[in-house]
Write an enzyme that holds these catalytic residues in place. Structure first.
Site, PDB file in Angstrom:
ATOM      1  N   GLU A  87      20.909  38.680  37.390  1.00  0.00           N
ATOM      2  CA  GLU A  87      21.576  37.742  36.482  1.00  0.00           C
ATOM      3  C   GLU A  87      20.840  36.410  36.440  1.00  0.00           C
ATOM      4  OE1 GLU A  87      25.676  37.422  37.769  1.00  0.00           O
ATOM      5  OE2 GLU A  87      25.825  39.597  37.983  1.00  0.00           O
ATOM      6  N   ASP A 139      21.561  35.385  40.134  1.00  0.00           N
ATOM      7  CA  ASP A 139      22.133  36.332  41.090  1.00  0.00           C
ATOM      8  C   ASP A 139      21.079  37.415  41.273  1.00  0.00           C
ATOM      9  OD1 ASP A 139      23.417  38.137  42.642  1.00  0.00           O
ATOM     10  OD2 ASP A 139      25.018  38.621  41.227  1.00  0.00           O
ATOM     11  N   LYS A 171      32.405  33.010  37.241  1.00  0.00           N
ATOM     12  CA  LYS A 171      31.341  33.819  36.672  1.00  0.00           C
ATOM     13  C   LYS A 171      32.012  34.915  35.877  1.00  0.00           C
ATOM     14  CE  LYS A 171      28.639  36.481  39.196  1.00  0.00           C
ATOM     15  NZ  LYS A 171      27.522  37.108  39.941  1.00  0.00           N
ATOM     16  N   ASP A 188      27.726  37.260  47.936  1.00  0.00           N
ATOM     17  CA  ASP A 188      28.560  38.227  47.205  1.00  0.00           C
ATOM     18  C   ASP A 188      28.620  39.521  48.028  1.00  0.00           C
ATOM     19  OD1 ASP A 188      29.654  40.087  45.478  1.00  0.00           O
ATOM     20  OD2 ASP A 188      28.046  40.041  44.018  1.00  0.00           O
ATOM     21  N   HIS A 233      34.117  38.040  37.852  1.00  0.00           N
ATOM     22  CA  HIS A 233      34.407  39.328  37.194  1.00  0.00           C
ATOM     23  C   HIS A 233      33.537  40.419  37.812  1.00  0.00           C
ATOM     24  CE1 HIS A 233      30.705  39.065  34.354  1.00  0.00           C
ATOM     25  NE2 HIS A 233      30.442  38.605  35.548  1.00  0.00           N
ATOM     26  N   GLU A 273      22.584  33.372  44.102  1.00  0.00           N
ATOM     27  CA  GLU A 273      23.522  34.307  44.729  1.00  0.00           C
ATOM     28  C   GLU A 273      22.751  35.496  45.301  1.00  0.00           C
ATOM     29  OE1 GLU A 273      26.667  35.364  42.035  1.00  0.00           O
ATOM     30  OE2 GLU A 273      26.920  37.342  42.940  1.00  0.00           O
TER      31      GLU A 273
HETATM   32  P1  PGA Z   1      28.689  44.062  39.848  1.00  0.00           P
HETATM   33  O1  PGA Z   1      27.799  42.789  39.594  1.00  0.00           O
HETATM   34  O2  PGA Z   1      30.028  43.820  39.248  1.00  0.00           O
HETATM   35  O3  PGA Z   1      27.905  45.161  39.183  1.00  0.00           O
HETATM   36  O4  PGA Z   1      28.760  44.245  41.351  1.00  0.00           O
HETATM   37  C1  PGA Z   1      28.285  41.482  39.661  1.00  0.00           C
HETATM   38  C2  PGA Z   1      27.623  40.704  40.765  1.00  0.00           C
HETATM   39  O5  PGA Z   1      26.767  41.243  41.506  1.00  0.00           O
HETATM   40  O6  PGA Z   1      27.946  39.544  40.932  1.00  0.00           O
HETATM   41 ZN    ZN Z   2      26.433  39.307  42.727  1.00  0.00          ZN
END
Ligand code: PGA
Ligand code: ZN
Length: 410
Positions: free
Chosen positions: A162, A240, A386, A310, A363, A283
């Site tokens: 991201e 991220d 986010k 995360d 999310h 992240e």
């Molecule tokens: P995910 O990605 O919902 O596919 O885990 C979001 C993130 O990594 O923040």
């Molecule tokens: Zn993440």
């Protein structure tokens, strides 16, 4: 107010995969709904979704999760007080019995937990953010807009999952939305003019194939300027990396570029990136077991940057406790479905506050139209939210809800 009954049904998430929605009805006739989102780059310590396996939906069916809600969960929760969210969530965890919530499924539990919170708020005649956060819930989060998608969220050649615009200079939520949307549209125009793809990935961000990941940041800088905003002042950039996906034994290997790094080399790489670009947050720069690496990068770059855990923490207070004791990261991502119930997510936020960590409510890449995380962000006074690009309905459901809350609080 007592729970009269509850019922789960199958819906589809934003990737077209089955998920479940739960409706709870209370004795006074109040109704609440909740649903389960789903990740793609899931952490290994997350609550496990219960999926059917077999051939239907490629094994992703949720009929067993639905049966669990319409069977043992309904039986246990009927007659319980919906206002006792902690009691309800403890009962859910107990019914499941597995530490990773794999028996009834984290998806069944979180949809039920949200539905109970929503019904209780409605019975009390309050919006969800007020019900969960009390009188002090007045602060809107700063949005982090994921405008270029890579990693597991897109079929392009970018390894970082991201690339985000963070309108840190905005003095209201609606101004932050304007800045994010203007930069997003400027980015689309620039990419299109350069003959690059403007098709989008799972979270509504563009998914062009570029020479190197840094080029994504270069395009974003140009877009901020083209939209008439000042990079680093009005709008900062954030990443991220979801680097748990890159872990390769003792080292890191980016699956798309094939580049290999030792931990120290990866930290140097981020250091160099943060000197070149107006980054405010990274992240998951390192793997989900690399507490020591997170400690090192926080020591090196944490004064300037938000280092967000995360997959490292998976919204689990125990893992956050372990990280906070070391000084690993300085912010925690809060995804309620990672831990399985609303009250456990609130507990993680409480620990984050005690430990001086910033809070980013988030999310998932597979989403529903539920705006509940927007209410959660306001309830806990999260600094950031986010919820993807300022595009696609399931992403805007969260941002538009925050616009509504902002008006209510004015
Ligand atoms: P995910 O990605 O919902 O596919 O885990 C979001 C993130 O990594 O923040
Ligand atoms: Zn993440």
């Amino acid at each position: 107010m007592k729970i009269r009954t509850l019922r789960a049904r199958q819906i589809f998430d934003s990737r077209g995969l089955p998920t479940l929605e739960v409706a709870v009805r209370l004795a006074d006739g109040s109704v609440g709904v909740g649903s389960a989102p789903s990740g793609a780059s899931t952490g290994s310590h997350e609550a496990k979704e219960l999926r059917d396996g077999g051939s239907a939906y490629g094994g992703k069916g949720v009929s067993r999760a639905i049966e669990g809600v319409n069977g043992p969960i309904r039986e246990a929760l009927t007659g319980m007080d919906a206002a006792d969210q902690c009691g309800i969530d403890e009962r859910l965890a107990e019914l499941d019995g597995a530490p990773d919530k794999s028996k009834l499924g984290g998806n069944a539990l979180i949809a039920t937990s949200w539905a109970v919170a929503d019904a209780a708020a409605s019975s009390a005649g309050m919006p969800l953010y007020r019900w969960l956060g009390g009188v002090s819930a007045r602060q809107l989060p700063c949005p982090m807009f994921n405008v270029i998608n890579g990693g597991r969220h897109a079929d392009n050649n970018l390894d970082v999952q991201e690339f985000m615009f963070v309108p840190a200079g905005a003095d209201s939520f609606h101004e932050a939305m304007r800045m994010g949307a203007e930069c997003y549209h400027a980015l689309r125009k620039l990419l299109r003019e350069a003959g690059l793809s403007t098709a989008v990935g799972d979270e509504g961000g563009f998914a062009p194939s570029l020479g190197r990941d840094e080029e994504a940041l270069e395009w974003m800088l140009r877009a901020v300027e083209a939209a008439g905003w000042k990079p680093g002042e009005d709008v900062c950039l954030a990443l991220d990396c979801a680097a748990a996906e890159w872990a390769d034994g003792e080292h890191y290997r980016q699956p798309k570029s094939g580049a290999r790094f030792r931990r120290a080399e990866l930290i140097e790489y981020y250091d160099a990136l943060s000197r070149r670009f107006p980054l405010c947050s990274i992240e998951d720069p390192l793997g989900e077991e690399d507490f020591e690496g997170f400690r090192e990068i926080t020591e090196a770059l944490g004064g300037e940057l938000m280092i967000v855990g995360d997959d490292l923490f998976t919204t689990d207070a125990e893992r956050l406790f372990r990280g906070a004791a070391l000084g690993a990261a300085n912010a925690v991502l809060v995804k309620p479905n990672q831990i399985g119930t609303v009250s456990e997510a609130l507990e993680t936020v409480q620990l984050a506050r005690k430990s001086g960590y910033a809070v980013v409510v988030s999310h998932r890449s597979g989403e529903t139209l539920s705006p509940a995380i927007a209410d959660l962000a306001v309830a806990v006074g999260a600094e950031y939210i986010k919820a993807g690009a300022p595009a696609r309905g399931e992403r805007l459901a969260k941002y538009n809800r925050l616009l509504e809350i902002e008006e209510e609080l004015r």
